[in-house]
Motif scaffolding. Structure first.
Motif, PDB file in Angstrom:
ATOM      1  N   ILE A   1       0.860  -1.179   0.000  1.00  0.00           N
ATOM      2  CA  ILE A   1       0.000   0.000   0.000  1.00  0.00           C
ATOM      3  C   ILE A   1       0.899   1.233   0.000  1.00  0.00           C
ATOM      4  CG2 ILE A   1      -1.796   1.279   1.207  1.00  0.00           C
ATOM      5  CD1 ILE A   1      -2.600  -1.411   2.514  1.00  0.00           C
ATOM      6  N   THR A   2       0.713   2.084  -0.991  1.00  0.00           N
ATOM      7  CA  THR A   2       1.479   3.322  -1.080  1.00  0.00           C
ATOM      8  C   THR A   2       0.507   4.499  -1.082  1.00  0.00           C
ATOM      9  OG1 THR A   2       1.507   3.241  -3.499  1.00  0.00           O
ATOM     10  CG2 THR A   2       3.380   2.242  -2.347  1.00  0.00           C
ATOM     11  N   GLU A   3       1.026   5.695  -0.762  1.00  0.00           N
ATOM     12  CA  GLU A   3       0.201   6.892  -0.739  1.00  0.00           C
ATOM     13  C   GLU A   3       0.971   8.028  -1.387  1.00  0.00           C
ATOM     14  OE1 GLU A   3      -1.137  10.738   0.586  1.00  0.00           O
ATOM     15  OE2 GLU A   3       0.660   9.837   1.406  1.00  0.00           O
ATOM     16  N   LYS A   4       0.301   8.744  -2.277  1.00  0.00           N
ATOM     17  CA  LYS A   4       0.911   9.901  -2.922  1.00  0.00           C
ATOM     18  C   LYS A   4      -0.190  10.906  -3.222  1.00  0.00           C
ATOM     19  CE  LYS A   4       3.846  11.354  -6.690  1.00  0.00           C
ATOM     20  NZ  LYS A   4       4.556  10.972  -7.898  1.00  0.00           N
TER      21      LYS A   4
ATOM     22  N   ILE B   1     -11.406   6.473   3.095  1.00  0.00           N
ATOM     23  CA  ILE B   1     -11.329   6.373   1.634  1.00  0.00           C
ATOM     24  C   ILE B   1     -12.671   6.730   1.011  1.00  0.00           C
ATOM     25  CG2 ILE B   1     -10.930   4.763  -0.291  1.00  0.00           C
ATOM     26  CD1 ILE B   1      -8.419   5.368   1.335  1.00  0.00           C
ATOM     27  N   ASP B   2     -12.641   7.423  -0.128  1.00  0.00           N
ATOM     28  CA  ASP B   2     -13.843   7.686  -0.904  1.00  0.00           C
ATOM     29  C   ASP B   2     -14.162   6.415  -1.687  1.00  0.00           C
ATOM     30  OD1 ASP B   2     -15.915   8.661  -2.405  1.00  0.00           O
ATOM     31  OD2 ASP B   2     -14.704  10.055  -3.581  1.00  0.00           O
ATOM     32  N   THR B   3     -15.007   5.568  -1.118  1.00  0.00           N
ATOM     33  CA  THR B   3     -15.258   4.240  -1.709  1.00  0.00           C
ATOM     34  C   THR B   3     -15.970   4.310  -3.058  1.00  0.00           C
ATOM     35  OG1 THR B   3     -17.281   4.020  -0.400  1.00  0.00           O
ATOM     36  CG2 THR B   3     -15.273   3.053   0.511  1.00  0.00           C
ATOM     37  N   GLU B   4     -16.651   5.417  -3.356  1.00  0.00           N
ATOM     38  CA  GLU B   4     -17.326   5.550  -4.651  1.00  0.00           C
ATOM     39  C   GLU B   4     -16.332   5.787  -5.788  1.00  0.00           C
ATOM     40  OE1 GLU B   4     -20.582   5.087  -5.157  1.00  0.00           O
ATOM     41  OE2 GLU B   4     -20.770   4.609  -3.017  1.00  0.00           O
TER      42      GLU B   4
ATOM     43  N   PRO C   1      -8.776   7.078  -3.714  1.00  0.00           N
ATOM     44  CA  PRO C   1      -8.575   8.442  -3.226  1.00  0.00           C
ATOM     45  C   PRO C   1      -9.127   8.593  -1.809  1.00  0.00           C
ATOM     46  CG  PRO C   1     -10.357   8.371  -4.819  1.00  0.00           C
ATOM     47  CD  PRO C   1      -9.769   6.998  -4.764  1.00  0.00           C
ATOM     48  N   SER C   2      -8.436   9.371  -1.002  1.00  0.00           N
ATOM     49  CA  SER C   2      -8.907   9.592   0.364  1.00  0.00           C
ATOM     50  C   SER C   2     -10.050  10.603   0.343  1.00  0.00           C
ATOM     51  CB  SER C   2      -7.773  10.079   1.252  1.00  0.00           C
ATOM     52  OG  SER C   2      -7.243  11.276   0.745  1.00  0.00           O
ATOM     53  N   LYS C   3     -10.870  10.525   1.374  1.00  0.00           N
ATOM     54  CA  LYS C   3     -11.993  11.457   1.494  1.00  0.00           C
ATOM     55  C   LYS C   3     -11.458  12.850   1.777  1.00  0.00           C
ATOM     56  CE  LYS C   3     -15.454   8.335   3.398  1.00  0.00           C
ATOM     57  NZ  LYS C   3     -16.249   8.016   4.592  1.00  0.00           N
TER      58      LYS C   3
END
Length: 143
Positions: free
Chosen positions: A41-44, A109-112, A128-130
């Motif tokens: 899992i990475t985040e940018k 997380i924006d699950t949509e 994408p994060s909320k």
């Protein structure tokens, strides 16, 4: 970032005398966790990317479900040679047939807006994060 940590991977550091026996048995028999698959899992820039290794699976054998704040990835591999070799004349069999699954907490997380792709045995989820909701600014009247 800690919201999408896999369930069941919180370890308590305490001495367990049986852990050494389990690890010795695992290394002797070359036993790995057959019901799990490896993920990174990475985040940018507020977008998380989950990459999961699922070699040998068809896209149709993989399911991704979201239930409230839980994202579940499951894959099932079936033994296709079951009809061909009923006597099971294997000298050694290392390939595992069965189901694999992992669950992740996706509270932030924006699950949509989650996108999934699968190529060359690698499942990639872009999440994408909320955006944090900020309350509207207002002025209170003094009474």
């Amino acid at each position: 970032m800690f919201e999408i940590m896999p369930y069941g991977h919180r370890r308590v550091v305490a001495y367990n005398p049986f852990r050494e026996l389990e690890e010795m048995s695992r290394s002797f028999w070359n036993d790995t966790n057959l019901n799990a698959f490896r993920t990174d899992i990475t985040e940018k820039d507020g977008v998380y990317t989950l990459t999961a290794e699922l070699p040998g699976f068809k896209k149709e054998d993989i399911s991704i479900d979201i239930d409230k704040d839980c994202l579940s990835i499951a894959a099932e591999r079936k033994d296709e040679s079951e009809d061909e070799d009923k006597e099971r004349n294997y000298v050694r069999r290392e390939r595992f047939y069965g189901s694999y699954s992992r669950s992740f907490n996706v509270k932030g997380i924006d699950t949509e807006a989650i996108n999934a792709s699968y190529a060359d045995g690698i499942l990639t989820l872009t999440m994408p994060s909320k955006t944090p909701e900020t309350p509207p600014t207002r002025r209170l009247e003094i009474q």
